[in-house]
Design a protein around this motif. Structure first.
Motif: not given
Length: 288
Positions: A191-207
């Motif tokens: 039993e392994i849990v994966q934690r991913t920390t996501v940081t938004v560096r750039e936002m442009s429209g849908t990208t």
């Protein structure tokens, strides 16, 4: 004991003749927690897929496992890199979920034996169901009947690794600098849990350009091995970093990737027998 210690997803079957023409593998659910909403202006991030849209993406995966049993020399149980060209088509939308078909181009590997076997996998079909938050709820695989067990296993592992690298989004509106965590169980023999920390560096429209920090940890300090009993988890580290470019109008990342490295040690409390492992995994995305 050694076979049960690997932290990679289990294979569906060991023999090609045991694999049906199509099978569906559920992907464990996940938890998303917003840490920082980021700067204004903010928007709610979610897939915006249109039925009938098609795209091409290439994913390359690598998985290494070096293992030492007791005082024996270290052995290499890793898998060679595999590159999968994927053509995607959004087939259906239902209740905030999308069904996406995947068609494999000619998979390739620098390993001559694997590369030769992969030739028969060209044209194989797969698919996945994407939830409204961007997570994948199930993976469907339809290997070509001509594919050998080597090819099936290589393609299956590559698709699993790709799915576990997908990004899910929080329900709250976010802006540049926003950060959230994704906690997801890894389907493996422990039993392994994966934690991913996501940081938004750039936002442009849908990208979006997203920075990732990944950490894996075991739920329990022991592992139950079928036929062998219980072994202790003496050490378990798994962490990595990367970045992905994501287009909300496309089902798969368009660029980027991440790498993970780890060390593990397991021991039998009764005999003191020790298994040590060094692991690494990498996933890279590109759009032709």
């Amino acid at each position: 004991m050694a076979a049960a210690c690997a932290s990679e997803p289990e294979t569906i079957a060991d023999e090609a003749e045991d694999i049906p023409s199509e099978f569906t593998v559920p992907v464990p659910g996940l938890e998303i927690s917003l840490v920082e909403p980021g700067a204004e202006p903010r928007q709610t991030l979610a897939p915006s897929l249109s039925v009938g849209d098609s795209h091409s993406t290439v994913v390359t995966v690598r998985s290494e496992l070096f293992q030492q049993l007791g005082d024996d020399p270290e052995s290499d149980f890793g898998l060679p890199p595999v590159t999968l060209p994927l053509d995607t088509e959004v087939e259906a939308a239902d209740g905030g979920e999308w069904s996406v078909a995947l068609t494999l181009g000619r998979p390739e590997s620098p390993d001559n034996v694997v590369n030769s076997a992969l030739a028969a996998a060209e044209g194989s079909s797969a698919g996945m169901t994407i939830r409204a938050d961007g997570s994948v709820s199930e993976l469907r695989i339809s290997p070509n009947a001509e594919s050998s067990d080597i090819a099936r296993s290589a393609v299956e592992q590559a698709l699993f690794q790709a799915v576990y690298g997908m990004i899910a989004f929080p329900q709250e509106p976010v802006g540049e600098g926003a950060q959230w965590t994704i906690d997801q169980p890894i389907e493996s023999q422990m039993e392994i849990v994966q934690r991913t920390t996501v940081t938004v560096r750039e936002m442009s429209g849908t990208t979006l350009l997203l920075d990732l920090a990944v950490e894996q940890r075991p739920r329990l300090p022991y592992l139950d091995v079928p036929g062998e009993g219980r072994v202790a988890v003496d050490e378990f580290t798994g962490e990595g970093t990367g970045s992905l470019r994501v287009d909300l109008e496309r089902p798969l990342p368009t660029e980027g990737g991440f790498e993970m490295y780890g060390t593990q040690q397991y021991s039998d409390p009764d005999t003191g027998y020790v298994v040590r492992q060094r692991t690494s995994m990498a996933t890279e995305w590109d759009s032709p």
